[in-house]
Design an enzyme around this catalytic site. Structure first.
Site, PDB file in Angstrom:
ATOM      1  N   ASP A 105       0.854  -1.186   0.000  1.00  0.00           N
ATOM      2  CA  ASP A 105       0.000   0.000   0.000  1.00  0.00           C
ATOM      3  C   ASP A 105       0.894   1.241   0.000  1.00  0.00           C
ATOM      4  O   ASP A 105       1.743   1.374  -0.866  1.00  0.00           O
ATOM      5  CB  ASP A 105      -0.955  -0.090   1.204  1.00  0.00           C
ATOM      6  CG  ASP A 105      -1.970   1.023   1.299  1.00  0.00           C
ATOM      7  OD1 ASP A 105      -2.922   1.020   0.504  1.00  0.00           O
ATOM      8  OD2 ASP A 105      -1.816   1.896   2.169  1.00  0.00           O
ATOM      9  N   HIS A 150     -10.933   8.789  -1.195  1.00  0.00           N
ATOM     10  CA  HIS A 150     -10.230   9.322  -0.025  1.00  0.00           C
ATOM     11  C   HIS A 150      -8.949  10.055  -0.420  1.00  0.00           C
ATOM     12  O   HIS A 150      -8.497  10.941   0.305  1.00  0.00           O
ATOM     13  CB  HIS A 150      -9.925   8.206   0.984  1.00  0.00           C
ATOM     14  CG  HIS A 150      -9.054   7.113   0.462  1.00  0.00           C
ATOM     15  ND1 HIS A 150      -9.507   6.125  -0.390  1.00  0.00           N
ATOM     16  CD2 HIS A 150      -7.740   6.856   0.671  1.00  0.00           C
ATOM     17  CE1 HIS A 150      -8.506   5.301  -0.671  1.00  0.00           C
ATOM     18  NE2 HIS A 150      -7.431   5.718  -0.057  1.00  0.00           N
ATOM     19  N   HIS A 271      -7.483  -6.652   0.938  1.00  0.00           N
ATOM     20  CA  HIS A 271      -6.386  -5.708   0.762  1.00  0.00           C
ATOM     21  C   HIS A 271      -5.165  -5.990   1.637  1.00  0.00           C
ATOM     22  O   HIS A 271      -4.035  -5.907   1.154  1.00  0.00           O
ATOM     23  CB  HIS A 271      -6.895  -4.287   1.013  1.00  0.00           C
ATOM     24  CG  HIS A 271      -5.876  -3.224   0.806  1.00  0.00           C
ATOM     25  ND1 HIS A 271      -5.286  -2.985  -0.423  1.00  0.00           N
ATOM     26  CD2 HIS A 271      -5.326  -2.320   1.666  1.00  0.00           C
ATOM     27  CE1 HIS A 271      -4.434  -1.984  -0.316  1.00  0.00           C
ATOM     28  NE2 HIS A 271      -4.432  -1.562   0.948  1.00  0.00           N
TER      29      HIS A 271
END
Length: 289
Positions: A105, A150, A271
């Protein structure tokens, strides 16, 4: 968690970095994503130590209990270049001249920036659930804007995202639903919870995203224009139950212009692969590292 690991705070380039490390042999540094801390690797790091690696797990700058420097108009202190310098400083302090970097990420952006800026230090690179920042922004479409909204929300400063998040951080970050103690593991969850409850950490995490839309993108463009590429062997991994394939199709093809040598595949997971499917992740890491 992390039996046999040392936990300490190092001063690196004037910044405090909380880091946990153990083992001997080839060095591997594991970089977490948002909104996690280094404890996200609790089911991965000990296995790598047992396999003969020296494993280093820092909290990224601004995250967890690492330092949170004052920002500036360009959000430079939270650029991936600054975070990559922290990684190199940590590895210097621990005596590792060469090391592999694994990033998930937001940590994947720090990982590939470390490989680009410090090619003489990085032996192998693993990027998980990410593509280069400039690739994500240039390929942005309605689906990306809807699902990754976001990014744009965090960028706002006239009505800062921090006020919304800090009003109820546990609900914002699903701390008792999808990110519950059962899902994250009790110790990892406790560390995550302490981080998201800290307004200074929330601000720093949002600054990471603000840097991503500005200075990080400019650094990527400059590297691409100058023909710089990642010199070490690279492995791209992604969660098959997340949206990377849906957004980009062939993920390895996105990385190919950036790397001398790249391979990749999906892993059956949502994720946070290190928490949700550590067994398959470890198989991939063992094979590549």
């Amino acid at each position: 968690m992390f039996e046999g690991f040392t936990l300490e705070e190092l001063e690196v380039g004037g910044q405090r970095v909380r880091v946990r490390y153990a083992g001997s042999g080839p060095a591997v540094v594991l970089l977490h994503g948002h909104p996690r801390t280094h404890t996200t690797w609790y089911a991965v790091a000990p296995d790598l130590v047992a396999a003969g690696f020296a494993v280093v797990c820092p909290d990224l700058r601004g995250y967890g209990r690492s330092g949170k420097p004052a920002t500036d108009a360009d959000h430079t202190p939270y650029s991936k270049r600054a975070m990559a310098a922290d990684v190199v400083g940590v590895m210097d302090a621990l005596g590792h001249d060469r090391f592999a970097v694994v990033g998930h990420d937001r940590g994947s952006y720090v990982a590939y920036r470390t490989a680009l800026d410090h090619p003489d230090r990085v032996s192998k690179l693993v990027v998980m659930d990410g593509v280069p920042v400039v690739e994500a922004l240039e390929r942005c479409d309605a689906r990306f804007a809807a699902e990754w909204w976001h990014w744009w929300f965090f960028a706002q400063q006239d009505k800062p995202a921090e006020r919304v998040i800090c009003a109820d951080p546990e609900t914002w970050y699903n701390a008792w639903t999808t990110n519950s103690p059962a899902a994250l593991g009790p110790g990892n969850h406790a560390d995550f919870l302490a981080a998201i409850r800290d307004p200074a950490t929330v601000h720093a995490m949002v600054e990471d995203y603000r840097a991503g839309l500005g200075i990080d993108r400019r650094n990527d463009v400059a590297d691409r224009d100058n023909g710089r590429r990642i010199e070490c062997p690279t492995l791209a991994l992604w969660s098959t139950d997340d949206d990377l394939e849906q957004l980009y199709g062939d993920v390895v093809a996105v990385w190919r212009p950036w790397c001398r040598e790249v391979q990749g595949h999906g892993i059956k997971s949502t994720h946070h692969i290190a928490e949700r499917n550590p067994a398959d992740l470890l198989r991939s890491l063992h094979a590549f590292l």
